[in-house]
Design a protein around this motif. Structure first.
Motif, mmCIF file in Angstrom:
data_model
loop_
_atom_site.group_PDB
_atom_site.id
_atom_site.type_symbol
_atom_site.label_atom_id
_atom_site.label_comp_id
_atom_site.label_asym_id
_atom_site.label_seq_id
_atom_site.Cartn_x
_atom_site.Cartn_y
_atom_site.Cartn_z
ATOM 1 N N CYS A 1 -9.459 0.309 -6.662
ATOM 2 C CA CYS A 1 -8.062 0.076 -6.295
ATOM 3 C C CYS A 1 -7.201 0.404 -7.504
ATOM 4 O O CYS A 1 -7.484 -0.051 -8.625
ATOM 5 C CB CYS A 1 -7.878 -1.368 -5.858
ATOM 6 N N LEU A 2 -6.148 1.199 -7.302
ATOM 7 C CA LEU A 2 -5.225 1.566 -8.366
ATOM 8 C C LEU A 2 -3.927 0.780 -8.182
ATOM 9 O O LEU A 2 -3.239 0.928 -7.176
ATOM 10 C CB LEU A 2 -4.937 3.069 -8.329
ATOM 11 N N ALA B 1 -4.606 12.781 -3.467
ATOM 12 C CA ALA B 1 -5.724 12.263 -2.673
ATOM 13 C C ALA B 1 -6.804 11.606 -3.527
ATOM 14 O O ALA B 1 -7.929 12.054 -3.569
ATOM 15 C CB ALA B 1 -6.333 13.393 -1.855
ATOM 16 N N PRO B 2 -6.459 10.549 -4.265
ATOM 17 C CA PRO B 2 -7.494 9.851 -5.057
ATOM 18 C C PRO B 2 -8.438 9.075 -4.160
ATOM 19 O O PRO B 2 -8.072 8.652 -3.058
ATOM 20 C CB PRO B 2 -6.679 8.900 -5.936
ATOM 21 N N ALA B 3 -9.675 8.900 -4.620
ATOM 22 C CA ALA B 3 -10.673 8.141 -3.846
ATOM 23 C C ALA B 3 -10.535 6.658 -4.143
ATOM 24 O O ALA B 3 -11.489 5.975 -4.498
ATOM 25 C CB ALA B 3 -12.074 8.634 -4.208
ATOM 26 N N ALA B 4 -9.323 6.146 -4.031
ATOM 27 C CA ALA B 4 -9.050 4.730 -4.280
ATOM 28 C C ALA B 4 -7.792 4.328 -3.545
ATOM 29 O O ALA B 4 -6.911 5.157 -3.280
ATOM 30 C CB ALA B 4 -8.881 4.482 -5.790
ATOM 31 N N LEU B 5 -7.693 3.056 -3.213
ATOM 32 C CA LEU B 5 -6.459 2.527 -2.645
ATOM 33 C C LEU B 5 -5.393 2.503 -3.732
ATOM 34 O O LEU B 5 -5.649 2.123 -4.872
ATOM 35 C CB LEU B 5 -6.694 1.107 -2.120
ATOM 36 N N VAL B 6 -4.183 2.906 -3.392
ATOM 37 C CA VAL B 6 -3.058 2.879 -4.321
ATOM 38 C C VAL B 6 -2.089 1.806 -3.848
ATOM 39 O O VAL B 6 -1.564 1.878 -2.726
ATOM 40 C CB VAL B 6 -2.355 4.245 -4.409
ATOM 41 N N LEU C 1 0.827 -1.186 0.000
ATOM 42 C CA LEU C 1 0.000 0.000 0.000
ATOM 43 C C LEU C 1 0.872 1.251 0.000
ATOM 44 O O LEU C 1 1.793 1.383 0.814
ATOM 45 C CB LEU C 1 -0.911 0.003 1.237
ATOM 46 N N VAL C 2 0.601 2.162 -0.945
ATOM 47 C CA VAL C 2 1.344 3.427 -1.013
ATOM 48 C C VAL C 2 0.596 4.421 -0.133
ATOM 49 O O VAL C 2 -0.370 5.070 -0.565
ATOM 50 C CB VAL C 2 1.452 3.929 -2.459
#
Length: 615
Positions: A191-192, A168-173, A151-152
């Motif tokens: 998820c990205l 601040a994307p609305a997804a897990l990176v 996880l980043v």
């Protein structure tokens, strides 16, 4: 023909119809791509194309959709007919539903069409299962990649998120040490996935690649993609659904490219195209359930790079959108109007071996029956619970003289009729007089008893076309069509007799329930007088029967009456104590001396006594 066979054949026709519709949609979209340079970037048109094909498939599956077609049916031998050997060596023809219920009956043949349609249904179900399993495996692979990554949490340490737009994307990176393309997946929990080697790209390239994936998120492309995949899976056998789905992904990628590169200099566009080529070399087949940066095929890579370097700036005009939508609507309507349909006929044996058809649904040994199509429908009047449903009960046919029940309600409600003996109209030259008993003065009671056609015509003519149509719609009677024969303007006189008005046994029972329960918006006198003039008789077990017969000829595809067959109807209700049961019995028989309606009534009542006590 059994209900299952009807469903299987309709499914086969729907499958064929949606493939034809897919061909039309694909031709339309190909034409738009050639003449509208920016059409390929409009994802809505590709998804609407898929929806058009699926809608065609579903509508053809609906009962009675064949009424929308304008082409004549294909005449084929009866696919559900079986030849049975009964005791004594006699050959008999019967429907599949009857054969299964007859003792000592051995089927010796079945049409290849039945087996073919059933084989296609089995193939479809197997293919649908395989497609679902493939999607499940793809999802499992993506979840496995995400689980193997890191996880980043501190995005500031990744150069791809150094721009304000991509923070601040609305997804897990999640960063993975696997040679994949950056991709976005997960309908409900996005998820990205970012490959570790992305850090080796130039900073500007990293920023544009990450911005491309997050643009998918802002544009809700995951939702669009999920709908496209669902529709493609539903019609997995249709090659045009796969093509439309691939072009939906293509349009989504172009849309993101356009948004990311808007206002950027040519040098950055070239760097973006170079990054696309580099990523494409790492993964040639991205997961079908993910939005990947290089999510295009080899055949479209060059075109995408060309549009990246020299974008088309002309917007798609409103007229073009309307024309495309109109084209899709025309394809949908045309696929219904020209849908394939089959008309079944019974092949006759040589004259010396002419068979006798067995009673198809009621076990009465009546040699005069010779039934080719039949239905028996019974329901509890109070609850509406279906008690008996045997045969082709959803098939709409002419109501014939059973429609006189509806005409009686109209006549008394409108004041044209007064009581059981008023008005008494004299017979006049020019009136229909097929039956000798009609050539006399007639009152309402005599009209119902003898099914005097000219008397009903006098009632409907006094109602007028507008009021007549309103009553039929208010009754929700069959298909509501009282226009009559095309071009003859005879709806008021003959629409219910081998003409435009059609009703199924199921609809007859629904209508009679409203009559018995007085649920129609009519005067109390209309109900009282109609019940009073209805023919009635009491069975041995105390059930009182109110019924109306009807007889009419089927109509051939060329518009002529079928002189070899007759429809026979017997509809009404049975009462005993506090209980009322409504019924409809319909049969298509070979023409014999007398009227089919009377024979149907006889056979029905013969078995009804026992049947009612068991319900």
């Amino acid at each position: 023909m059994t209900p299952f066979d009807l469903l299987v054949f309709r499914f086969l026709l729907a499958s064929c119809g949606c493939v034809v519709a897919g061909l039309g949609v694909w031709a339309l979209t190909a034409l738009c791509r050639r003449n509208l340079p920016d059409f390929s970037a409009q994802r809505s048109m590709w998804l609407l194309g898929q929806i058009t094909v699926v809608a065609t498939f579903l509508v053809i599956l609906l009962p009675h959709s064949e009424r929308l077609r304008v082409v004549p049916p294909i005449d084929l031998p009866d696919t559900t007919e079986e030849r049975l050997v009964v005791p004594g060596g006699t050959v008999a023809l019967t429907t599949a539903a009857t054969a299964s219920s007859m003792p000592n009956a051995n089927p010796i043949g079945r049409s290849w069409l039945v087996y073919g349609a059933q084989a296609w249904l089995l193939t479809y179900l197997l293919g649908l299962g395989y497609s679902i399993i493939r999607l499940w495996h793809a999802r499992r692979m993506l979840r496995g990649l995400a689980a193997a990554g890191c996880l980043v949490s501190d995005l500031d340490r990744h150069q791809g998120f150094s721009m304000a737009l991509t923070r601040a994307p609305a997804a897990l990176v999640i960063e993975v040490d696997v040679p994949i393309s950056p991709m976005l997946f997960g309908l409900f929990k996005p998820c990205l996935l970012l490959p570790r080697h992305l850090r080796r790209f130039e900073t500007a390239q990293q920023q544009m690649i990450v911005e491309h994936e997050l643009t998918h998120l802002r544009r809700r492309d995951l939702q669009w993609m999920s709908v496209g995949i669902l529709l493609q899976t539903l019609l997995w056998f249709n090659p045009f659904m796969w093509l439309l789905r691939a072009n939906l992904s293509w349009a989504q990628e172009l849309g993101c490219d356009r948004d990311v590169l808007r206002g950027r200099p040519q040098e950055q566009r070239k760097a973006y195209a170079a990054a696309l080529v580099a990523q494409f070399r790492l993964q040639h087949r991205p997961a079908t359930t993910a939005l990947a940066f290089d999510g295009v095929s080899v055949s479209t890579l060059a075109a995408r790079i060309s549009l990246i370097r020299e974008p088309v700036t002309a917007p798609l005009g409103r007229w073009a959108r309307c024309a495309a939508l109109g084209g899709l609507a025309s394809i949908f309507a045309g696929s219904l109007a020209f849908q394939p349909a089959l008309a079944w006929r019974v092949d006759r044996l040589p004259e010396a071996a002419q068979p006798t058809l067995e009673k198809s649904l009621w076990p009465a040994n009546d040699p005069a029956s010779q039934t080719a199509i039949s239905c028996t429908e019974l329901a509890d009047a109070a609850s509406g619970k279906q008690l008996v449903h045997e045969g082709q009960c959803d098939e709409r046919v002419t109501p014939a003289s059973t429609f006189n029940i509806a005409v009686s309600l109209m006549g008394y409600d409108s004041g044209i009729l007064s009581d059981e003996h008023t008005p008494r109209w004299p017979f006049q030259a020019g009136y229909v007089d097929w039956n000798p008993s009609w050539r006399a003065a007639t009152d309402p009671a005599g009209w119902i008893k003898n099914s005097v056609l000219w008397y009903a015509q006098q009632v409907t003519s006094r109602l007028g076309a507008a009021r007549f149509q309103r009553y039929v719609k208010r009754f929700d009677y069959g298909n509501h069509d009282v226009s009559g024969d095309p071009g003859k303007d005879n709806g008021l006189a003959l629409s219910w007799l081998s003409s435009s008005l059609r009703i199924s046994p199921v609809e007859q029972v629904a209508f009679l329930r409203k009559v018995v329960n007085r649920n129609l918006p009519l005067s109390a006198n209309a109900y009282d007088m109609t019940f009073r003039i209805m023919n009635s008789e009491t069975l041995k077990n105390g059930w009182k029967i109110y019924g109306k017969t009807g007889t009419a000829a089927p109509v051939l595809p060329d518009g002529r009456d079928d002189e070899a067959h007759q429809y026979g109807w017997y509809v009404g209700w049975a009462t005993k104590g506090q209980r009322t049961i409504v019924f409809a019995r319909m049969a298509l028989e070979r023409r014999q001396e007398g009227f089919a309606g009377g024979r149907v009534k006889e056979a029905f009542l013969r078995d009804l006594t026992t049947r009612l006590d068991s319900l």
